[in-house]
Each structure stands twice: as structure tokens, then as C-alpha cells.
Design a protein around this motif. Structure first.
Motif, PDB file in Angstrom:
ATOM      1  N   GLU A  43       0.395  -1.150   0.218  1.00 19.70           N
ATOM      2  CA  GLU A  43      -0.170   0.120  -0.150  1.00 19.70           C
ATOM      3  C   GLU A  43       0.948   1.917  -0.430  1.00 19.70           C
ATOM      4  OE1 GLU A  43      -3.331   0.017  -0.197  1.00 19.70           O
ATOM      5  OE2 GLU A  43      -3.479  -2.154  -0.631  1.00 19.70           O
ATOM      6  N   SER A  44       2.058   1.109   0.659  1.00 19.58           N
ATOM      7  CA  SER A  44       2.947   2.576   0.603  1.00 19.58           C
ATOM      8  C   SER A  44       3.229   2.698  -0.731  1.00 19.58           C
ATOM      9  CB  SER A  44       2.976   2.504   1.836  1.00 19.58           C
ATOM     10  OG  SER A  44       4.361   1.536   1.466  1.00 19.58           O
ATOM     11  N   PHE A  45       3.564   1.636  -1.007  1.00 19.03           N
ATOM     12  CA  PHE A  45       4.379   1.758  -2.574  1.00 19.03           C
ATOM     13  C   PHE A  45       3.300   1.815  -3.773  1.00 19.03           C
ATOM     14  CE2 PHE A  45       5.428  -1.310  -6.256  1.00 19.03           C
ATOM     15  CZ  PHE A  45       6.023  -0.374  -6.478  1.00 19.03           C
ATOM     16  N   LEU A  46       1.961   1.612  -3.714  1.00 17.50           N
ATOM     17  CA  LEU A  46       1.024   2.338  -3.960  1.00 17.50           C
ATOM     18  C   LEU A  46       1.150   3.854  -4.036  1.00 17.50           C
ATOM     19  CD1 LEU A  46      -0.787   0.607  -6.220  1.00 17.50           C
ATOM     20  CD2 LEU A  46      -2.233   0.592  -5.059  1.00 17.50           C
ATOM     21  N   ASP A  47       1.590   3.994  -2.766  1.00 14.11           N
ATOM     22  CA  ASP A  47       1.089   5.791  -2.385  1.00 14.11           C
ATOM     23  C   ASP A  47       1.808   6.302  -3.892  1.00 14.11           C
ATOM     24  OD1 ASP A  47      -0.998   5.019  -0.896  1.00 14.11           O
ATOM     25  OD2 ASP A  47      -0.017   5.507   0.717  1.00 14.11           O
ATOM     26  N   ARG A  48       2.798   5.792  -3.888  1.00 10.38           N
ATOM     27  CA  ARG A  48       3.996   6.726  -4.796  1.00 10.38           C
ATOM     28  C   ARG A  48       3.698   6.263  -6.378  1.00 10.38           C
ATOM     29  NH1 ARG A  48       5.486   5.870   0.192  1.00 10.38           N
ATOM     30  NH2 ARG A  48       6.721   6.539   0.914  1.00 10.38           N
ATOM     31  N   VAL A  49       2.909   5.196  -6.884  1.00  9.11           N
ATOM     32  CA  VAL A  49       2.224   5.448  -8.249  1.00  9.11           C
ATOM     33  C   VAL A  49       1.599   7.124  -8.086  1.00  9.11           C
ATOM     34  CG1 VAL A  49       1.163   4.005  -9.942  1.00  9.11           C
ATOM     35  CG2 VAL A  49       2.467   3.001  -8.008  1.00  9.11           C
ATOM     36  N   HIS A  50       1.677   7.211  -9.095  1.00  9.40           N
ATOM     37  CA  HIS A  50       0.977   8.667 -10.092  1.00  9.40           C
ATOM     38  C   HIS A  50      -0.614   8.247 -10.182  1.00  9.40           C
ATOM     39  CE1 HIS A  50      -1.070  11.512 -12.195  1.00  9.40           C
ATOM     40  NE2 HIS A  50       0.257  11.990 -11.783  1.00  9.40           N
ATOM     41  N   PRO A  51      -1.150   9.061  -8.831  1.00  4.51           N
ATOM     42  CA  PRO A  51      -2.890   9.022  -8.852  1.00  4.51           C
ATOM     43  C   PRO A  51      -3.605   8.598  -9.869  1.00  4.51           C
ATOM     44  CG  PRO A  51      -2.167  10.771  -7.362  1.00  4.51           C
ATOM     45  CD  PRO A  51      -0.839  10.629  -9.033  1.00  4.51           C
ATOM     46  N   GLU A  52      -3.352   9.393 -11.056  1.00 11.03           N
ATOM     47  CA  GLU A  52      -3.713   8.139 -12.531  1.00 11.03           C
ATOM     48  C   GLU A  52      -3.984   7.273 -13.065  1.00 11.03           C
ATOM     49  OE1 GLU A  52      -3.498  11.089 -15.699  1.00 11.03           O
ATOM     50  OE2 GLU A  52      -4.268  13.040 -14.348  1.00 11.03           O
ATOM     51  N   ASP A  53      -2.399   6.425 -12.389  1.00 10.47           N
ATOM     52  CA  ASP A  53      -2.492   5.521 -12.779  1.00 10.47           C
ATOM     53  C   ASP A  53      -2.382   4.474 -11.715  1.00 10.47           C
ATOM     54  OD1 ASP A  53      -0.935   6.536 -15.164  1.00 10.47           O
ATOM     55  OD2 ASP A  53       0.836   6.545 -14.058  1.00 10.47           O
ATOM     56  N   ARG A  54      -2.903   4.549  -9.924  1.00  8.42           N
ATOM     57  CA  ARG A  54      -2.936   3.700  -9.851  1.00  8.42           C
ATOM     58  C   ARG A  54      -3.987   2.225  -9.720  1.00  8.42           C
ATOM     59  NH1 ARG A  54      -2.750   7.697  -4.973  1.00  8.42           N
ATOM     60  NH2 ARG A  54      -0.701   8.606  -5.135  1.00  8.42           N
ATOM     61  N   ALA A  55      -5.502   2.860  -9.506  1.00 10.72           N
ATOM     62  CA  ALA A  55      -6.172   1.827 -10.030  1.00 10.72           C
ATOM     63  C   ALA A  55      -5.645   0.829 -11.473  1.00 10.72           C
ATOM     64  CB  ALA A  55      -7.329   2.288 -10.569  1.00 10.72           C
ATOM     65  N   ARG A  56      -5.045   1.461 -12.593  1.00  5.52           N
ATOM     66  CA  ARG A  56      -4.874   0.095 -13.458  1.00  5.52           C
ATOM     67  C   ARG A  56      -3.229  -0.221 -12.827  1.00  5.52           C
ATOM     68  NH1 ARG A  56      -5.401  -3.895 -17.118  1.00  5.52           N
ATOM     69  NH2 ARG A  56      -3.951  -3.652 -18.414  1.00  5.52           N
ATOM     70  N   PHE A  57      -2.319   0.005 -12.249  1.00  5.67           N
ATOM     71  CA  PHE A  57      -1.252  -0.803 -11.878  1.00  5.67           C
ATOM     72  C   PHE A  57      -1.619  -1.622 -10.816  1.00  5.67           C
ATOM     73  CE2 PHE A  57       2.255  -0.615  -9.061  1.00  5.67           C
ATOM     74  CZ  PHE A  57       3.805  -0.886  -9.630  1.00  5.67           C
ATOM     75  N   ARG A  58      -2.742  -0.876  -9.936  1.00  6.20           N
ATOM     76  CA  ARG A  58      -3.018  -2.365  -8.603  1.00  6.20           C
ATOM     77  C   ARG A  58      -3.681  -3.643  -9.608  1.00  6.20           C
ATOM     78  NH1 ARG A  58      -5.160  -2.852  -3.715  1.00  6.20           N
ATOM     79  NH2 ARG A  58      -4.513  -1.161  -2.832  1.00  6.20           N
ATOM     80  N   GLU A  59      -4.168  -3.075 -10.773  1.00  8.72           N
ATOM     81  CA  GLU A  59      -4.993  -4.538 -11.129  1.00  8.72           C
ATOM     82  C   GLU A  59      -4.233  -5.137 -11.946  1.00  8.72           C
ATOM     83  OE1 GLU A  59      -7.569  -4.587 -15.549  1.00  8.72           O
ATOM     84  OE2 GLU A  59      -7.902  -2.326 -14.139  1.00  8.72           O
ATOM     85  N   VAL A  60      -3.201  -4.374 -13.058  1.00  6.19           N
ATOM     86  CA  VAL A  60      -1.959  -5.611 -13.775  1.00  6.19           C
ATOM     87  C   VAL A  60      -1.654  -5.970 -12.100  1.00  6.19           C
ATOM     88  CG1 VAL A  60       0.177  -4.960 -14.563  1.00  6.19           C
ATOM     89  CG2 VAL A  60      -2.365  -3.963 -15.528  1.00  6.19           C
ATOM     90  N   LEU A  61      -0.597  -5.940 -11.261  1.00  7.35           N
ATOM     91  CA  LEU A  61       0.133  -7.226 -10.441  1.00  7.35           C
ATOM     92  C   LEU A  61      -0.434  -8.044  -9.864  1.00  7.35           C
ATOM     93  CD1 LEU A  61       2.137  -3.839  -8.997  1.00  7.35           C
ATOM     94  CD2 LEU A  61       2.475  -5.530 -10.214  1.00  7.35           C
ATOM     95  N   LEU A  62      -1.875  -7.429  -9.344  1.00  6.67           N
ATOM     96  CA  LEU A  62      -3.159  -8.664  -8.796  1.00  6.67           C
ATOM     97  C   LEU A  62      -3.576  -9.619 -10.012  1.00  6.67           C
ATOM     98  CD1 LEU A  62      -3.887  -5.984  -5.794  1.00  6.67           C
ATOM     99  CD2 LEU A  62      -2.477  -7.139  -5.572  1.00  6.67           C
ATOM    100  N   GLY A  63      -3.697  -9.228 -10.781  1.00  8.97           N
ATOM    101  CA  GLY A  63      -3.996  -9.966 -12.054  1.00  8.97           C
ATOM    102  C   GLY A  63      -2.907 -10.589 -12.678  1.00  8.97           C
ATOM    103  N   ALA A  64      -1.923 -10.567 -12.195  1.00  6.39           N
ATOM    104  CA  ALA A  64      -0.424 -11.914 -12.764  1.00  6.39           C
ATOM    105  C   ALA A  64      -0.417 -12.309 -11.700  1.00  6.39           C
ATOM    106  CB  ALA A  64       0.884 -10.847 -12.427  1.00  6.39           C
ATOM    107  N   ARG A  65      -0.849 -12.346 -10.436  1.00 13.67           N
ATOM    108  CA  ARG A  65      -0.937 -13.005  -9.793  1.00 13.67           C
ATOM    109  C   ARG A  65      -1.792 -14.682  -9.953  1.00 13.67           C
ATOM    110  NH1 ARG A  65      -1.822 -11.270  -3.443  1.00 13.67           N
ATOM    111  NH2 ARG A  65      -4.765 -10.656  -3.943  1.00 13.67           N
ATOM    112  N   GLU A  66      -2.421 -14.806 -10.617  1.00 14.76           N
ATOM    113  CA  GLU A  66      -2.995 -15.296 -10.560  1.00 14.76           C
ATOM    114  C   GLU A  66      -3.318 -15.649 -11.499  1.00 14.76           C
ATOM    115  OE1 GLU A  66      -6.736 -13.430 -11.552  1.00 14.76           O
ATOM    116  OE2 GLU A  66      -7.095 -11.923  -9.396  1.00 14.76           O
TER     117      GLU A  66
END
Length: 66
Positions: A43-66
Motif C-alpha cells: 500500500e505504501s508502494f502504491l501511494d508512490r504511483v501516480h494517482p491516475e495510474d494507481r487503479a490500473r497498476f494495482r489491477e495489473v499487479l494483482l492480476g498477474a498473481r492469478e
């Protein structure tokens, strides 16, 4: 590896998806202007991602573990 990261000004990070901790290289801490610490949480790592990119960044990272 640290010298090549410093020379190219590229840091690296590693995340074990079963853990909340994201490991940053010293160079990545330097790039972000932070002191190396005990570890970065996802979560603190995600806070350092540009706000406009956070949702997609989270989606891609969490989707990769499936």
C-alpha cells in the motif's frame, strides 16, 4: 548490480505476493528521496504511483498473481 542501477538511475523492486512487504533497491530509495528502511508495504508502494495510474497498476499487479 548497485553500480549499474546508480549509473542508469534505475531502481528495482521485488514483491512476494504472499507478503505485504515490497523490497526496494537502495537506488530506488534514492530516486524517491527516501531513506532505506525496514521495507515498503504494498500500500505504501502504491501511494508512490501516480494517482491516475494507481487503479490500473494495482489491477495489473494483482492480476498477474492469478
Amino acid at each position: 548490480m548497485a553500480a549499474s542501477q546508480h549509473l542508469t538511475q534505475v531502481g528495482i523492486w521485488e514483491w512476494d505476493v504472499g507478503s505485504p512487504v515490497v523490497a526496494w533497491s537502495d537506488e530506488l530509495y534514492r530516486i524517491y528521496g527516501l531513506d532505506p528502511g525496514p521495507g515498503m508495504t504494498f500500500e505504501s508502494f502504491l501511494d508512490r504511483v501516480h494517482p491516475e495510474d494507481r487503479a490500473r497498476f494495482r489491477e495489473v499487479l494483482l492480476g498477474a498473481r492469478e
